[in-house]
Design a protein around this motif. Structure first.
Motif, PDB file in Angstrom:
ATOM      1  N   ASN A   1     119.652  10.517  67.736  1.00 48.20           N
ATOM      2  CA  ASN A   1     120.519  10.297  66.575  1.00 48.20           C
ATOM      3  C   ASN A   1     119.948  10.855  65.277  1.00 48.20           C
ATOM      4  O   ASN A   1     120.460  10.550  64.203  1.00 48.20           O
ATOM      5  N   LEU A   2     118.887  11.654  65.340  1.00 48.14           N
ATOM      6  CA  LEU A   2     118.272  12.199  64.137  1.00 48.14           C
ATOM      7  C   LEU A   2     118.835  13.588  63.862  1.00 48.14           C
ATOM      8  O   LEU A   2     118.671  14.501  64.664  1.00 48.14           O
TER       9      LEU A   2
ATOM     10  N   LEU B   1     108.764  10.942  68.605  1.00 52.03           N
ATOM     11  CA  LEU B   1     109.767  10.184  67.864  1.00 52.03           C
ATOM     12  C   LEU B   1     110.822  11.079  67.227  1.00 52.03           C
ATOM     13  O   LEU B   1     111.895  10.590  66.843  1.00 52.03           O
ATOM     14  N   HIS B   2     110.523  12.365  67.077  1.00 55.82           N
ATOM     15  CA  HIS B   2     111.439  13.274  66.389  1.00 55.82           C
ATOM     16  C   HIS B   2     111.112  14.704  66.797  1.00 55.82           C
ATOM     17  O   HIS B   2     110.046  14.963  67.383  1.00 55.82           O
ATOM     18  N   PRO B   3     111.968  15.668  66.504  1.00 62.04           N
ATOM     19  CA  PRO B   3     111.665  17.066  66.832  1.00 62.04           C
ATOM     20  C   PRO B   3     110.430  17.551  66.079  1.00 62.04           C
ATOM     21  O   PRO B   3     110.079  17.024  65.012  1.00 62.04           O
ATOM     22  N   PRO B   4     109.759  18.572  66.589  1.00 59.98           N
ATOM     23  CA  PRO B   4     108.589  19.107  65.879  1.00 59.98           C
ATOM     24  C   PRO B   4     109.009  19.842  64.613  1.00 59.98           C
ATOM     25  O   PRO B   4     110.132  20.346  64.510  1.00 59.98           O
ATOM     26  N   TYR B   5     108.080  19.886  63.674  1.00 64.58           N
ATOM     27  CA  TYR B   5     108.249  20.684  62.452  1.00 64.58           C
ATOM     28  C   TYR B   5     107.344  21.894  62.560  1.00 64.58           C
ATOM     29  O   TYR B   5     106.134  21.759  62.790  1.00 64.58           O
ATOM     30  N   ALA B   6     107.909  23.083  62.403  1.00 60.64           N
ATOM     31  CA  ALA B   6     107.133  24.323  62.428  1.00 60.64           C
ATOM     32  C   ALA B   6     106.946  24.835  61.010  1.00 60.64           C
ATOM     33  O   ALA B   6     107.895  24.846  60.215  1.00 60.64           O
ATOM     34  N   PHE B   7     105.719  25.265  60.688  1.00 66.10           N
ATOM     35  CA  PHE B   7     105.479  25.808  59.355  1.00 66.10           C
ATOM     36  C   PHE B   7     106.309  27.059  59.104  1.00 66.10           C
ATOM     37  O   PHE B   7     106.622  27.386  57.962  1.00 66.10           O
TER      38      PHE B   7
END
Length: 313
Positions: free
Chosen positions: A5-6, A125-131
């Motif tokens: 749901n994010l 807990l959530h998708p990864p963040y890519a720089f």
């Protein structure tokens, strides 16, 4: 908070970026994964860190710190050659083993050292963040790209035969490409996790510039960081002991984070810098959680400045 749901304002990270990369032939190229965990009720925290160079030399380390120990414990395996055909689907180096599950969502790992043994299952807990999501990309002297993510680790930590059940927050860092540590005059690598929110930022001071990358995931939305307003306190050794920050994201939200360092150590990574590690208890918008804050210092500057911290900092 769940992956289902994010809503994520940022570009998706390719599935293949979760796995090992065959590094290009360039100086200082390496790939590394750090798994940070906090066990505040035991006054303990730690991390598992493993890496491989472009020459195919791979090593691993586990560190456990906190008042629950008489002194920090560091079990480390020197680098050994590994074949290009071995990837993170079944990664085995001395006492370290890791297997990926669903890309960017699950992994299993174990570390068997002399004093520390860890077995864990990680769920994101959530998708990864890519720089590379940032309009200016990833600083090229610090990686071709890197991802940051928060999750839950379940499993067991054994310290000198003492068994501790793990069901705690974990922060996951993955980077590949050049890593020229000494080009950082200073940086702050920050993670904060609660059941309701996850925040990461990396503020780097290099070549006279200040670069910021990171995200806020809360209230059903994952958004990139747009600004930071922080203050922190040092102890008498110039190790950070408290950190408060207001984070503004691209959606215009402000997130209030208050941190206290409860376990600290110094990790030896490169002769040009000091890495000052701090596991934290914290609140995000008033909700309790835990996290990690690493300060990187140029050694010459730190060795000079630490004698003045009581007078001027």
């Amino acid at each position: 908070m769940s992956l289902a749901n994010l809503r994520n304002e940022l570009p998706p990270v390719p599935e293949e970026d979760d796995n090992r990369h065959l590094l290009r032939d360039a100086p200082h190229c390496r790939e590394g994964v750090a798994l940070m965990f906090q066990v505040p009720e035991e006054r303990l925290a730690g991390f598992v860190y493993f890496w491989v160079t472009r020459e195919g030399m791979a090593g691993a380390a586990a560190v456990v710190i906190g008042d629950g120990l008489s002194s920090p414990i560091s079990d480390r395996f020197d680098a050994v050659p590994v074949p290009d055909s071995m990837d993170f689907n079944d990664w085995r180096v001395n006492g370290l083993a890791m297997q990926l599950g669903e890309p960017h969502q699950q992994l299993d790992f174990s570390f068997t050292g002399e004093r520390v043994q860890i077995t864990g299952h990680y769920e994101a807990l959530h998708p990864p963040y890519a720089f590379s999501s940032h309009e200016d990309g990833c600083p090229p002297y610090y990686a071709d790209d890197r991802t940051e993510q928060h999750g839950i680790v379940t499993g067991e930590l054994v310290i000198d035969g003492r068994r501790i059940v793990l069901n705690h927050f974990m922060q996951r860092d993955h980077s590949w490409g050049p890593r020229v540590w000494g080009l950082n005059q200073h940086y702050k690598w920050f993670h904060a996790t609660t059941p309701e929110a996850c925040v990461h930022f990396f503020e780097m001071q290099s070549f006279g510039k200040v670069l910021v990358r990171g995200y806020v995931a809360k209230d059903g939305l994952m958004s990139e960081i747009a600004g930071l307003d922080y203050d922190f306190e040092f102890d008498e050794t110039m190790h950070h002991k408290a950190f408060d920050v207001i984070v503004t994201d691209a959606a215009g939200r402000k997130t209030d984070i208050r941190c206290k360092v409860y376990a600290k150590t110094q990790f030896e990574a490169d002769p040009m810098i000091y890495l000052k590690e701090g596991a934290t208890t914290l609140t995000i918008d008033g909700t309790d959680g835990t996290g990690w804050c690493e300060f990187c210092w140029n050694r010459n500057y730190f060795d000079f400045a630490k004698d003045y911290v009581g007078n001027y900092a």
